[in-house]
Structures are given as structure tokens and as C-alpha cells.
Write a protein that holds these residues in place. Structure first.
Motif, PDB file in Angstrom:
ATOM      1  N   GLN A  13      -6.858   6.428  -2.674  1.00  0.00           N
ATOM      2  CA  GLN A  13      -7.961   6.087  -3.573  1.00  0.00           C
ATOM      3  C   GLN A  13      -7.482   6.082  -5.026  1.00  0.00           C
ATOM      4  OE1 GLN A  13     -11.081   8.922  -2.691  1.00  0.00           O
ATOM      5  NE2 GLN A  13     -11.900   7.634  -1.068  1.00  0.00           N
ATOM      6  N   PRO A  14      -8.193   5.370  -5.885  1.00  0.00           N
ATOM      7  CA  PRO A  14      -7.837   5.400  -7.306  1.00  0.00           C
ATOM      8  C   PRO A  14      -7.836   6.832  -7.824  1.00  0.00           C
ATOM      9  CG  PRO A  14      -9.412   3.662  -6.883  1.00  0.00           C
ATOM     10  CD  PRO A  14      -9.313   4.450  -5.606  1.00  0.00           C
ATOM     11  N   GLY A  15      -6.827   7.135  -8.621  1.00  0.00           N
ATOM     12  CA  GLY A  15      -6.683   8.497  -9.128  1.00  0.00           C
ATOM     13  C   GLY A  15      -5.860   9.397  -8.241  1.00  0.00           C
ATOM     14  N   GLY A  16      -5.561   8.927  -7.041  1.00  0.00           N
ATOM     15  CA  GLY A  16      -4.785   9.726  -6.105  1.00  0.00           C
ATOM     16  C   GLY A  16      -3.291   9.652  -6.353  1.00  0.00           C
ATOM     17  N   SER A  17      -2.539  10.321  -5.482  1.00  0.00           N
ATOM     18  CA  SER A  17      -1.088  10.396  -5.619  1.00  0.00           C
ATOM     19  C   SER A  17      -0.393  10.055  -4.303  1.00  0.00           C
ATOM     20  CB  SER A  17      -0.682  11.814  -6.039  1.00  0.00           C
ATOM     21  OG  SER A  17      -1.209  12.157  -7.297  1.00  0.00           O
ATOM     22  N   LEU A  18       0.814   9.564  -4.437  1.00  0.00           N
ATOM     23  CA  LEU A  18       1.704   9.336  -3.303  1.00  0.00           C
ATOM     24  C   LEU A  18       3.115   9.647  -3.757  1.00  0.00           C
ATOM     25  CD1 LEU A  18       0.632   5.912  -1.697  1.00  0.00           C
ATOM     26  CD2 LEU A  18       0.445   8.172  -0.648  1.00  0.00           C
ATOM     27  N   ARG A  19       3.942  10.065  -2.815  1.00  0.00           N
ATOM     28  CA  ARG A  19       5.356  10.225  -3.101  1.00  0.00           C
ATOM     29  C   ARG A  19       6.151   9.344  -2.151  1.00  0.00           C
ATOM     30  NH1 ARG A  19       9.327  15.492  -2.731  1.00  0.00           N
ATOM     31  NH2 ARG A  19       9.106  15.061  -0.489  1.00  0.00           N
ATOM     32  N   LEU A  20       6.861   8.398  -2.713  1.00  0.00           N
ATOM     33  CA  LEU A  20       7.728   7.532  -1.927  1.00  0.00           C
ATOM     34  C   LEU A  20       9.118   8.139  -1.849  1.00  0.00           C
ATOM     35  CD1 LEU A  20       6.774   4.024  -3.377  1.00  0.00           C
ATOM     36  CD2 LEU A  20       5.638   5.355  -1.577  1.00  0.00           C
ATOM     37  N   SER A  21       9.764   7.913  -0.718  1.00  0.00           N
ATOM     38  CA  SER A  21      11.132   8.394  -0.520  1.00  0.00           C
ATOM     39  C   SER A  21      12.038   7.227  -0.186  1.00  0.00           C
ATOM     40  CB  SER A  21      11.181   9.413   0.630  1.00  0.00           C
ATOM     41  OG  SER A  21      10.381  10.530   0.356  1.00  0.00           O
ATOM     42  N   CYS A  22      13.263   7.314  -0.642  1.00  0.00           N
ATOM     43  CA  CYS A  22      14.289   6.315  -0.331  1.00  0.00           C
ATOM     44  C   CYS A  22      15.526   7.074   0.118  1.00  0.00           C
ATOM     45  CB  CYS A  22      14.600   5.471  -1.557  1.00  0.00           C
ATOM     46  SG  CYS A  22      16.025   4.369  -1.352  1.00  0.00           S
ATOM     47  N   THR A  23      15.854   6.933   1.384  1.00  0.00           N
ATOM     48  CA  THR A  23      16.994   7.645   1.939  1.00  0.00           C
ATOM     49  C   THR A  23      18.139   6.674   2.169  1.00  0.00           C
ATOM     50  OG1 THR A  23      15.553   9.258   2.996  1.00  0.00           O
ATOM     51  CG2 THR A  23      17.805   9.110   3.813  1.00  0.00           C
ATOM     52  N   LEU A  85      -3.020   6.917  -9.542  1.00  0.00           N
ATOM     53  CA  LEU A  85      -2.830   5.540  -9.083  1.00  0.00           C
ATOM     54  C   LEU A  85      -4.032   4.668  -9.403  1.00  0.00           C
ATOM     55  CD1 LEU A  85      -0.973   6.352  -5.784  1.00  0.00           C
ATOM     56  CD2 LEU A  85      -0.137   4.811  -7.562  1.00  0.00           C
ATOM     57  N   LYS A  86      -3.720   3.407  -9.688  1.00  0.00           N
ATOM     58  CA  LYS A  86      -4.744   2.428 -10.056  1.00  0.00           C
ATOM     59  C   LYS A  86      -4.728   1.278  -9.050  1.00  0.00           C
ATOM     60  CE  LYS A  86      -3.653   3.310 -14.942  1.00  0.00           C
ATOM     61  NZ  LYS A  86      -3.251   2.686 -16.216  1.00  0.00           N
ATOM     62  N   PHE A  87      -5.800   0.506  -9.041  1.00  0.00           N
ATOM     63  CA  PHE A  87      -5.851  -0.653  -8.151  1.00  0.00           C
ATOM     64  C   PHE A  87      -4.631  -1.554  -8.362  1.00  0.00           C
ATOM     65  CE2 PHE A  87      -9.763   0.197  -6.241  1.00  0.00           C
ATOM     66  CZ  PHE A  87     -10.748   0.467  -7.172  1.00  0.00           C
ATOM     67  N   GLU A  88      -4.233  -1.711  -9.605  1.00  0.00           N
ATOM     68  CA  GLU A  88      -3.130  -2.627  -9.908  1.00  0.00           C
ATOM     69  C   GLU A  88      -1.769  -2.102  -9.479  1.00  0.00           C
ATOM     70  OE1 GLU A  88      -5.487  -1.493 -12.016  1.00  0.00           O
ATOM     71  OE2 GLU A  88      -4.642  -1.130 -14.026  1.00  0.00           O
ATOM     72  N   ASP A  89      -1.706  -0.879  -8.974  1.00  0.00           N
ATOM     73  CA  ASP A  89      -0.460  -0.367  -8.423  1.00  0.00           C
ATOM     74  C   ASP A  89      -0.238  -0.815  -6.977  1.00  0.00           C
ATOM     75  OD1 ASP A  89      -1.138   2.689 -10.167  1.00  0.00           O
ATOM     76  OD2 ASP A  89       0.305   1.124 -10.740  1.00  0.00           O
ATOM     77  N   THR A  90      -1.237  -1.479  -6.411  1.00  0.00           N
ATOM     78  CA  THR A  90      -1.100  -1.989  -5.051  1.00  0.00           C
ATOM     79  C   THR A  90       0.039  -2.998  -4.980  1.00  0.00           C
ATOM     80  OG1 THR A  90      -3.429  -1.646  -4.506  1.00  0.00           O
ATOM     81  CG2 THR A  90      -2.240  -3.316  -3.240  1.00  0.00           C
ATOM     82  N   ALA A  91       0.982  -2.742  -4.092  1.00  0.00           N
ATOM     83  CA  ALA A  91       2.160  -3.602  -3.986  1.00  0.00           C
ATOM     84  C   ALA A  91       3.045  -3.102  -2.849  1.00  0.00           C
ATOM     85  CB  ALA A  91       2.956  -3.594  -5.286  1.00  0.00           C
ATOM     86  N   ILE A  92       4.038  -3.899  -2.532  1.00  0.00           N
ATOM     87  CA  ILE A  92       5.126  -3.421  -1.680  1.00  0.00           C
ATOM     88  C   ILE A  92       6.178  -2.834  -2.612  1.00  0.00           C
ATOM     89  CG2 ILE A  92       6.899  -4.010   0.002  1.00  0.00           C
ATOM     90  CD1 ILE A  92       5.140  -6.366   0.856  1.00  0.00           C
ATOM     91  N   TYR A  93       6.582  -1.619  -2.331  1.00  0.00           N
ATOM     92  CA  TYR A  93       7.562  -0.925  -3.170  1.00  0.00           C
ATOM     93  C   TYR A  93       8.919  -0.939  -2.475  1.00  0.00           C
ATOM     94  CZ  TYR A  93       3.973   0.629  -6.388  1.00  0.00           C
ATOM     95  OH  TYR A  93       2.976   0.654  -7.328  1.00  0.00           O
ATOM     96  N   TYR A  94       9.911  -1.384  -3.216  1.00  0.00           N
ATOM     97  CA  TYR A  94      11.261  -1.513  -2.696  1.00  0.00           C
ATOM     98  C   TYR A  94      12.208  -0.549  -3.409  1.00  0.00           C
ATOM     99  CZ  TYR A  94       9.621  -6.005  -0.848  1.00  0.00           C
ATOM    100  OH  TYR A  94       8.937  -6.978  -0.185  1.00  0.00           O
ATOM    101  N   CYS A  95      13.076   0.021  -2.630  1.00  0.00           N
ATOM    102  CA  CYS A  95      14.166   0.825  -3.162  1.00  0.00           C
ATOM    103  C   CYS A  95      15.412  -0.053  -3.212  1.00  0.00           C
ATOM    104  CB  CYS A  95      14.389   2.032  -2.243  1.00  0.00           C
ATOM    105  SG  CYS A  95      15.795   3.052  -2.678  1.00  0.00           S
TER     106      CYS A  95
END
Length: 124
Positions: A13-23, A85-95
Motif C-alpha cells: 500500500q502507499p506509504g508502505g515498505s519493501l526490501r528488495l534483495s539481489c544475490t 512507497l508511492k503509486f509511481e514507484d510501481t515498476a519492475i525492479y532490476y538488479c
């Protein structure tokens, strides 16, 4: 060769958090800098953040103050902590990993290895 695998994406949700990992696996000693890029629907892929071998970091204006890149050398993993997080952060994130020092390491051309991407969707 170096293999990069992203994880940690999902719905938030907007305002929330996520942590992405790249191994990373393979010839990881080859990497001089690791970056995160993202691509939203209908838009070009853009730089998000990077961390260099010496530990210095760089963040794009879009995420500065909200996103933090870090790494755990023992685990061979680079993280992207994303807060507020904001709506505009929606995307595919690449490492991505680069094997040559570059003065323009915030550009895609500075990277030789890419992961498959992980989807981040900010939705209410």
C-alpha cells in the motif's frame, strides 16, 4: 559469468515498505558496482541506486530520502530498502552488475550483468 537473482517484490500500500534483495553467484569478484534500475509500464528503464566496491552509494532523486541501497558481502547480496512507497514507484525492479569502473555508472551502459527483475506494485 555472473548471475543475479532479485527477490522481495510484491504488493504494498502507499506509504508502505519493501526490501528488495539481489544475490550474486559466479565470478562475483568481477563486479565493481551494483545498481538497481526500474521500468514502469510504458516508460523507459531508469536508474534507482547503486553501490560501488569501495562502499560509496548514489541514489536517484526519485528515491532519495526514501530508498537506501546497502550490501552484505558475506552473503553476496545487495539490498534496496524502499520506504514511503508511492503509486509511481510501481515498476519492475532490476538488479545489475558492472565489471568496469565507469564515470557514468548510473547509466545502463555501465552494466554487464542483469537479473530477471522483480515486480513492485503500489496499490490501495
Amino acid at each position: 559469468q555472473v548471475q543475479l537473482v532479485e527477490s522481495g517484490g510484491g504488493l504494498v500500500q502507499p506509504g508502505g515498505s519493501l526490501r528488495l534483495s539481489c544475490t550474486a553467484s559466479g565470478k562475483t569478484w568481477d563486479i565493481t558496482h551494483t545498481g538497481w534500475f526500474r521500468q514502469a509500464p510504458g516508460k523507459e528503464r531508469e536508474f534507482v541506486a547503486l553501490i560501488r566496491t569501495g562502499g560509496s552509494t548514489q541514489h536517484a532523486d526519485s528515491g532519495r530520502g526514501r530508498f537506501i541501497i546497502s550490501r552484505d558481502n558475506d552473503k553476496g547480496t545487495v539490498y534496496l530498502q524502499m520506504n514511503s512507497l508511492k503509486f509511481e514507484d510501481t515498476a519492475i525492479y532490476y538488479c545489475a552488475g558492472g565489471r568496469r569502473f565507469s564515470a557514468t555508472d548510473d547509466r545502463e551502459e555501465a552494466y554487464d550483468y542483469w537479473g530477471q527483475g522483480t515486480q513492485v506494485t503500489v496499490t490501495s
